[in-house]
Design a protein around this motif. Sequence first.
Motif, mmCIF file in Angstrom:
data_model
loop_
_atom_site.group_PDB
_atom_site.id
_atom_site.type_symbol
_atom_site.label_atom_id
_atom_site.label_comp_id
_atom_site.label_asym_id
_atom_site.label_seq_id
_atom_site.Cartn_x
_atom_site.Cartn_y
_atom_site.Cartn_z
ATOM 1 N N LYS A 60 -13.469 -19.516 9.919
ATOM 2 C CA LYS A 60 -13.095 -20.860 10.358
ATOM 3 C C LYS A 60 -11.820 -20.866 11.196
ATOM 4 O O LYS A 60 -11.554 -21.823 11.927
ATOM 5 C CB LYS A 60 -12.953 -21.783 9.150
ATOM 6 N N THR A 104 -21.796 -22.090 12.667
ATOM 7 C CA THR A 104 -20.347 -22.195 12.459
ATOM 8 C C THR A 104 -19.814 -23.501 13.032
ATOM 9 O O THR A 104 -19.432 -24.404 12.312
ATOM 10 C CB THR A 104 -19.614 -21.005 13.106
ATOM 11 N N TYR A 136 -9.197 -21.073 6.687
ATOM 12 C CA TYR A 136 -8.865 -21.334 8.088
ATOM 13 C C TYR A 136 -7.975 -20.254 8.694
ATOM 14 O O TYR A 136 -7.544 -20.376 9.840
ATOM 15 C CB TYR A 136 -8.257 -22.733 8.226
ATOM 16 N N ILE A 160 -16.967 -28.221 12.117
ATOM 17 C CA ILE A 160 -17.087 -26.905 11.474
ATOM 18 C C ILE A 160 -17.932 -27.042 10.217
ATOM 19 O O ILE A 160 -17.626 -27.838 9.320
ATOM 20 C CB ILE A 160 -15.700 -26.329 11.125
#
Length: 436
Positions: free
Chosen positions: A335, A106, A44, A328
């Motif tokens: 991400k 995505t 992330y 996601i």
Amino acid sequence: MAFARRARRIAIAAGSLTALLAVAACGGSSETTPGGGASADAAYDQKGPITYVQGKDTSGNVPKLIAQWNSEHPDEKVTLQELPDNADQQRAQMLQNAQIKSDKMTVLSVDVVWTAEFAANQIVDELPADKFPTDDFLPATVNTAKYFNKLYAYPASSDGGLLYYRKDLLEKYDLQAPATWDELKSACDKIKQGENDSKLNCFAGQYNKYEGLTVNFAENVNSAGGVIVGEDGKANVNTPEAKAGLDRMVNWFKDGTIPKGAITWQEEQGRQAFQDGNLIFHRNWPYVYSLASKDDGSSKIVGKFDVAPLPGESGAGVSSLGGHNMAISKYAKNKGTATDFIKWWTSQDIQKSNVIATSAAPTRTALYTDADVTKKFAYMPILLKSIETAQPRPVAVKYGDVTLAIQDSAYGALQGQTTSDAALSELQTKLEGLIK
């Protein structure tokens, strides 16, 4: 109560996995789940180009919003991938992408009823709670994004069914917007007799064999006092109340209250018929309001229509809870950018600009009383009540099988291939095997 019923149904439904994704689910690694350690945090932190995947954009506003993001984030550009406008086809393509563990998708725009299936099968990530606060969203929309009380998506747009009606025709015959199905039928008969126009039909919703039929079936059943799944999480659709709802649909097709051709209609075909002036009443989502109001010649009813709550047996009916959340993909790259894009897209400012441009139902609570929004769309209180009182469709890990069973049974009855009694009996048996 609706939230509690939904939680119980999730718990009961979660015991099995969708067969199509069994291999993909087993092959997933828990190390990439947010909260699972350093590798999750690292995933992330990654930023760069991403792809946003959603159904066909009928508003024309999505590319404008993405262009705005791209101008502000030149190193983290978003590419829009449009899927068909059919929800079942959208879901199928997302499942196929997960099967092959592709990173081509995505951010996914997921129907609110897909959360359990996508979460249980590790198609989407559990979202980091510290990055996705939910306090300012409608509780009903947040609930649709959770699975076992964990957040797997972020509320992007909500939806409540509305009754669109020809205000000019009702006023001409001194009629009020109908509160019940009987009132709607009576108003239709009076207007059609007075207008004597063979092209003018009474009412239609969505009846093609796809997710829209599940929605319309559920609304008719719920508005007649029935349920598809009871408070105990068990199928309970073979009841007199459910039969009353299905019988109405069947009988209205038989007597022409619903035009025969509507058996092939999805949202867009119905919208077009209403905009062309061929329907007195029409069940659809909020997005129709903006398109039917365009003064570019595409709508023949500009200034001639209004909206009301869906009818019921003895008063206002019950909408199925609609909408889309942003999730996601488990197999996505970058991400970090996906997180920032979702939070930007669902922010109050962007949602406000989108609802004003498209009449889409927002998920931010404050926008339903925002002066600019309510000035343009005076029906916002009606829409808010539709969403707050809406019933969720059955929550199940095997949702694809559940909705197909509903569609098969309802469509067979509408086509006259089976009776309502037989259709509901068959559906009850199927659902008992699917929702455990």
